[in-house]
Design a protein around this motif. Structure first.
Motif, PDB file in Angstrom:
ATOM      1  N   LEU A  69       0.817  -1.218   0.000  1.00 19.77           N
ATOM      2  CA  LEU A  69       0.000   0.000   0.000  1.00 19.77           C
ATOM      3  C   LEU A  69       0.851   1.268   0.000  1.00 19.77           C
ATOM      4  O   LEU A  69       0.432   2.312  -0.498  1.00 19.77           O
ATOM      5  CB  LEU A  69      -0.950   0.011   1.193  1.00 19.77           C
ATOM      6  N   THR A  70       2.047   1.176   0.556  1.00 18.21           N
ATOM      7  CA  THR A  70       2.938   2.333   0.543  1.00 18.21           C
ATOM      8  C   THR A  70       3.313   2.692  -0.883  1.00 18.21           C
ATOM      9  O   THR A  70       3.338   3.874  -1.258  1.00 18.21           O
ATOM     10  CB  THR A  70       4.206   2.036   1.368  1.00 18.21           C
ATOM     11  N   MET A  72       1.536   2.217  -3.474  1.00 16.09           N
ATOM     12  CA  MET A  72       0.381   2.845  -4.100  1.00 16.09           C
ATOM     13  C   MET A  72       0.289   4.324  -3.738  1.00 16.09           C
ATOM     14  O   MET A  72       0.053   5.181  -4.597  1.00 16.09           O
ATOM     15  CB  MET A  72      -0.917   2.142  -3.700  1.00 16.09           C
ATOM     16  N   HIS A  73       0.521   4.628  -2.482  1.00 18.65           N
ATOM     17  CA  HIS A  73       0.415   6.025  -2.053  1.00 18.65           C
ATOM     18  C   HIS A  73       1.549   6.879  -2.619  1.00 18.65           C
ATOM     19  O   HIS A  73       1.346   8.067  -2.932  1.00 18.65           O
ATOM     20  CB  HIS A  73       0.375   6.107  -0.534  1.00 18.65           C
ATOM     21  N   LEU A  76       0.492   7.641  -6.098  1.00 19.35           N
ATOM     22  CA  LEU A  76      -0.544   8.669  -6.130  1.00 19.35           C
ATOM     23  C   LEU A  76       0.037  10.057  -5.921  1.00 19.35           C
ATOM     24  O   LEU A  76      -0.412  11.028  -6.549  1.00 19.35           O
ATOM     25  CB  LEU A  76      -1.602   8.381  -5.065  1.00 19.35           C
ATOM     26  N   ALA A  77       1.028  10.180  -5.064  1.00 12.72           N
ATOM     27  CA  ALA A  77       1.680  11.471  -4.852  1.00 12.72           C
ATOM     28  C   ALA A  77       2.373  11.931  -6.134  1.00 12.72           C
ATOM     29  O   ALA A  77       2.302  13.108  -6.513  1.00 12.72           O
ATOM     30  CB  ALA A  77       2.689  11.369  -3.702  1.00 12.72           C
ATOM     31  N   SER A  80      -0.328  12.989  -8.651  1.00 13.74           N
ATOM     32  CA  SER A  80      -0.935  14.269  -8.302  1.00 13.74           C
ATOM     33  C   SER A  80      -0.104  15.429  -8.836  1.00 13.74           C
ATOM     34  O   SER A  80      -0.644  16.385  -9.422  1.00 13.74           O
ATOM     35  CB  SER A  80      -1.089  14.378  -6.788  1.00 13.74           C
ATOM     36  N   GLN A 109       0.091  -2.376  -9.348  1.00 17.64           N
ATOM     37  CA  GLN A 109      -0.329  -2.481  -7.956  1.00 17.64           C
ATOM     38  C   GLN A 109      -1.494  -3.453  -7.758  1.00 17.64           C
ATOM     39  O   GLN A 109      -1.494  -4.230  -6.807  1.00 17.64           O
ATOM     40  CB  GLN A 109      -0.721  -1.094  -7.420  1.00 17.64           C
ATOM     41  N   HIS A 123      -8.588   5.493  -7.576  1.00 24.52           N
ATOM     42  CA  HIS A 123      -7.507   6.410  -7.905  1.00 24.52           C
ATOM     43  C   HIS A 123      -7.134   6.322  -9.380  1.00 24.52           C
ATOM     44  O   HIS A 123      -6.744   7.330  -9.989  1.00 24.52           O
ATOM     45  CB  HIS A 123      -6.299   6.119  -7.017  1.00 24.52           C
TER      46      HIS A 123
END
Length: 215
Positions: A69-70, A72-73, A76-77, A80, A109, A123
């Motif tokens: 999950l890290t 994935m985040h 996403l950053a 963005s 992912q 997302h």
């Protein structure tokens, strides 16, 4: 120097596929072709594409242990910040050629790593809505050959390239499923570079004519 041709609202082309499939080569060839025709072209990569994105790319490709999950985040950053860069390019009327887009988040992912799907898909959809590519091209090729090429190009296997072949089989299957879901154009990359480049040029030309016709 004559003024560069601008496209109202810009034009975004996303190239997808596993490492070593030839995306970077085709992006550079298309960039040269379009610039030769007078267009204003910018190339971006995901992961990366902005100062913070490039910094986070180093973290993402490092061997630092972390839960899925890290990743994935972090993705996403990066996405963005990349959306802001794309918005600026559209405002300038530029053609944006992207080495991967939101599809890769799902491919690597969801299909590759196997993280919980609903959150990640939200997302992916949000990224596609924000970037709204006019054309998405999926390049496919033999997995092991592509991975060997990617490792040879980078000089070493990074965090993702070090994963087993089965991982990339899942990633490739995910891309195929998304190609159908999102109407991506599939190109067989097990062919001469020049032949692929002609197909890419034809696809982009059709897309540009479709856009300018107002349909």
């Amino acid at each position: 120097m004559p003024d560069q041709i601008k496209i109202q609202g810009g034009f975004v082309v996303v190239f997808e596929g596993i490492d070593g499939v030839g995306k970077s080569t085709q992006i550079e060839r298309l960039k040269s072709h379009l610039e030769g025709l007078g267009y204003d072209v910018v190339t971006l990569r995901n992961l990366g594409g902005s100062p913070i994105g490039e910094a986070l790319r180093e973290v993402m490709l490092s061997e630092t242990p972390r839960p899925p999950l890290t990743d994935m985040h972090i993705s996403l950053a990066i996405q963005s910040a990349l959306i802001d860069v794309i918005d600026q390019a559209r405002a300038k009327g530029q053609i944006v050629l992207m080495d991967r887009g939101p599809y890769s988040l799902a491919a690597y992912q969801i299909y590759g790593t196997g993280i919980e799907g609903d959150l990640a898909w939200q997302h992916v959809e949000a990224g596609l809505d924000a970037i709204h590519p006019e054309l998405s091209i999926l390049m496919t090729a033999d997995i092991e050959t592509s991975l060997d090429r990617g490792r040879e190009h980078s000089g070493k296997a990074d965090y993702f390239e070090s994963k087993p072949v089965e991982y990339f089989e899942n990633v490739s299957q995910g891309y195929i499923e998304m190609a159908d879901k999102y109407s991506m154009q599939i190109l067989n990359a097990n062919r001469p570079i020049e032949e692929i480049a002609r197909d890419v040029s034809d696809l982009v030309g059709c897309g540009a004519r479709w856009r300018s016709s107002g349909h």
